[in-house]
Design a protein around this motif. Structure first.
Motif, short mmCIF file in Angstrom:
data_model
loop_
_atom_site.label_atom_id
_atom_site.label_comp_id
_atom_site.label_asym_id
_atom_site.label_seq_id
_atom_site.Cartn_x
_atom_site.Cartn_y
_atom_site.Cartn_z
N PRO A 254 -68.59 0.21 24.91
CA PRO A 254 -68.72 -0.15 23.88
C PRO A 254 -68.87 -1.83 24.16
CG PRO A 254 -66.33 -0.74 24.16
CD PRO A 254 -67.10 0.43 25.47
N VAL B 25 -69.56 -6.75 18.88
CA VAL B 25 -69.96 -7.42 17.57
C VAL B 25 -69.55 -8.44 17.50
CG1 VAL B 25 -71.71 -6.39 15.86
CG2 VAL B 25 -70.93 -5.00 16.45
N SER C 150 -64.51 -5.82 16.38
CA SER C 150 -65.42 -4.80 16.32
C SER C 150 -66.61 -4.16 17.08
CB SER C 150 -65.93 -5.78 15.25
OG SER C 150 -65.99 -7.08 16.12
N TRP D 296 -68.92 -1.44 18.47
CA TRP D 296 -70.11 -0.13 18.41
C TRP D 296 -70.03 0.52 19.64
CZ3 TRP D 296 -74.37 -2.92 14.27
CH2 TRP D 296 -73.67 -3.09 14.25
N SER D 297 -70.38 1.84 19.18
CA SER D 297 -70.86 2.32 21.12
C SER D 297 -72.28 2.25 21.27
CB SER D 297 -71.17 3.48 20.22
OG SER D 297 -72.20 4.26 19.77
N ASP E 288 -75.23 3.29 19.67
CA ASP E 288 -75.22 2.52 18.11
C ASP E 288 -75.89 0.96 17.97
OD1 ASP E 288 -74.81 4.24 16.30
OD2 ASP E 288 -72.42 3.83 15.58
N ALA E 289 -75.56 0.78 19.32
CA ALA E 289 -76.08 -0.87 19.67
C ALA E 289 -76.97 -0.89 20.39
CB ALA E 289 -74.68 -1.14 21.18
#
Length: 185
Positions: free
Chosen positions: A11, A14, A28, A30-31, A34-35
């Protein structure tokens, strides 16, 4: 209590545009998918990367481990009134006995006595204490919460959240989280 973060999931931490995590608890993250999508949509800057790469026939890139939003997201002044945030405010401890097992929440002034479901009347309680207190007022039950319930600020929840770091913290995140990170002279 720990949050399971799989290091194999890679991950990305963020950060807001001011280089602070969007939230500490839950952290926080993100996978990696998604990043990368956010990178291609030009919504984030890559601050640090993993050694792992993703590739297509015509392109390859290292996976981001820390990303920073390009636009600042103003954090809310007050957190949402949720069961999780009540537990976080109360540091995942029963406010009557200190146990961290079988947590639920208790109305200090029971609903049958006009108590409301608000920050100022709800505390974390283990099931045995909640059952023992039942619908009694604190004086009748001889049970008073260790701290008076209150509406926390987002900053207070972040401070409490730092007491419960996830079970996996990538080395590249340490400069942004301030958990057990040794400062170099």
């Amino acid at each position: 209590m720990t949050i399971a973060v799989s290091p194999n999931g890679l991950p990305a931490l963020v950060l807001n545009a001011d280089y602070r995590p969007l939230s500490y608890y839950p952290l926080s993250l993100w996978s990696w998918q998604d990043a990368i999508k956010a990178v291609f949509l030009d919504r984030v800057n890559i601050v640090a990367e993993y050694e792992h790469e993703v590739a297509s026939p015509s392109f390859s890139m290292r996976l981001p481990s820390v990303i920073c939003l390009k636009s600042y997201v103003k954090p809310p002044r007050y957190p949402a009134f949720t069961r999780f945030n009540v537990f976080l405010r109360d540091r995942f401890e029963c406010q009557y006995c200190g146990s961290s097992h079988e947590l639920t929440f208790d109305h200090v002034i029971p609903r049958c006595h006009g108590g409301e479901t608000t920050w100022d009347n709800i505390v974390a309680a283990c099931s045995p204490c909640n059952f023992r207190k039942g619908g009694l007022m604190p004086a009748a039950a001889k049970m008073w919460p260790r701290q008076k319930p209150y509406q926390p600020s987002v900053q207070q929840l972040h401070t409490n959240g730092r007491l419960f770091p996830p079970n996996h913290v990538h080395q590249s995140w340490l400069d942004f989280l301030y958990w057990d990170a040794e400062l170099e002279p």
